[in-house]
Design an enzyme around this catalytic site. Structure first.
Site, PDB file in Angstrom:
ATOM      1  N   HIS A  37      -1.698 -11.084   0.523  1.00  0.00           N
ATOM      2  CA  HIS A  37      -2.699 -11.947   1.166  1.00  0.00           C
ATOM      3  C   HIS A  37      -2.052 -13.254   1.629  1.00  0.00           C
ATOM      4  O   HIS A  37      -2.314 -13.731   2.734  1.00  0.00           O
ATOM      5  CB  HIS A  37      -3.820 -12.309   0.189  1.00  0.00           C
ATOM      6  CG  HIS A  37      -4.614 -11.145  -0.325  1.00  0.00           C
ATOM      7  ND1 HIS A  37      -4.527 -10.701  -1.618  1.00  0.00           N
ATOM      8  CD2 HIS A  37      -5.523 -10.347   0.283  1.00  0.00           C
ATOM      9  CE1 HIS A  37      -5.363  -9.694  -1.798  1.00  0.00           C
ATOM     10  NE2 HIS A  37      -5.983  -9.441  -0.658  1.00  0.00           N
ATOM     11  N   SER A 185      -1.447  -4.739  -4.106  1.00  0.00           N
ATOM     12  CA  SER A 185      -2.868  -4.469  -3.929  1.00  0.00           C
ATOM     13  C   SER A 185      -3.618  -5.104  -5.091  1.00  0.00           C
ATOM     14  O   SER A 185      -3.128  -5.112  -6.227  1.00  0.00           O
ATOM     15  CB  SER A 185      -3.106  -2.951  -3.945  1.00  0.00           C
ATOM     16  OG  SER A 185      -4.481  -2.688  -4.155  1.00  0.00           O
TER      17      SER A 185
END
Ligand code: AMP
Length: 285
Positions: A37, A185
């Site tokens: 991210h 993830s």
């Protein structure tokens, strides 16, 4: 960094950036942030004047029996990470704002949403495109950054941007991996140590196929079987699909030149996805 919790306030701030001639960069997320991210946030930072990151665990994109309730949530940690990477606005809309009583408008990108993940998670992409369309309308970004980790999602959102005439430049950033190859993830947090070890077979399989491709193997079936064999060499792994597809149309191909290998597999109760663009591995971090 400013935290914004309402749609009305987000609109005012976006409008003010636009009035000042600032370009807005946007990274939508579901939180439980990791380096993957943050790499998107850094790209937005480099390209734009004001970076907005949304954190919203979108109920509409989870199917019945999926992990909506146990999806990891840690807003204070996320906020600290975002602040450090130069985020200007952390936008955390409330569910009742995004889906007010009586909400009944949905965005469906047909065809692209029905294959691969769409077959295994019916309704998932309808949830994704509906929330991303709403977020685009609220944040009104000039640039939006998504990850290649969710390759099908990126293809679908690119199509939605085109079809709905959003005036947004879309950037797709490379997959960020752990040192041992596991694609980062938020769901990796679910993995027990033995499951995490088994899950490494996914990236290992993809690397093997990349190597075969580099040394001349272009038969899509052979490459797919190679990935499958590697994954199934781990007793606890279950495969949902290994598909060799055109990376823009998502149609399965027989000759793998320029194709994408997309994988979804499960270990225990955790479902993981990964992919590689053949011939472009050097672009990955
Ligand atoms: P999520 O919070 O899972 O909805 O993801 C938010 C955004 O981060 C999406 O555009 C994802 O594709 C992207 N993303 C998630 N994991 C990674 C990763 N390992 N590398 C690059 N981007 C990622």
């Amino acid at each position: 960094m400013t935290r914004i919790g309402t749609v009305a306030e987000m609109r005012i701030v976006s409008e003010s950036y636009r009035n000042q001639g600032k370009r807005i960069g946007f990274v939508p997320t579901m939180g439980a942030l990791h380096e993957g991210h943050l790499s998107l946030v850094r790209i937005a930072r480099e390209r734009t004047d004001a970076v907005v990151v949304s954190v919203f665990v979108n109920p509409l994109q989870f199917g019945k029996g999926e992990d909506f309730d146990r999806y990891p949530r840690n807003l204070e940690r996320d906020a600290a990470l975002l602040e450090r990477c130069g985020t200007d606005i952390l936008f955390c809309p409330r569910e009742e704002d995004m889906y007010a009583v009586g909400h009944c408008t949905y965005i469906d990108v047909e065809r692209l949403s029905s294959v691969l993940e769409g077959e295994h998670r019916p309704g998932h992409f309808r949830g994704v495109t509906t929330v991303v369309a709403q977020l685009f309308n609220i944040v009104r970004p000039h640039v939006a950054v998504f990850g290649q980790k969710d390759a099908q999602q990126a293809v679908i959102i690119r199509q939605m941007i085109r079809d709905l005439h959003y005036d947004i430049e879309m950037i797709v950033a490379p997959i960020v991996r752990e040192a041992d190859g596991l694609a980062m993830s938020s769901r990796n947090a679910y993995l027990a140590p033995s499951e995490r070890t088994a899950a490494l077979s996914i990236s290992r399989g993809l690397r093997k196929a990349e190597e075969m491709y580099r040394t001349g193997e272009k038969d899509a079936q052979v490459l797919a079987r190679t990935v499958e064999r590697e994954i199934l060499s781990e007793r606890d792994m279950r495969i949902d699909y290994v598909a060799v597809v055109n990376p823009e149309t998502l149609v399965e191909v027989t000759i793998a030149s320029g194709a994408m290998i997309a994988v979804a597999a499960r270990v225990g109760n955790t479902r993981l996805i990964d992919n590689t663009l053949l011939g472009q591995e050097s672009a990955e971090k």
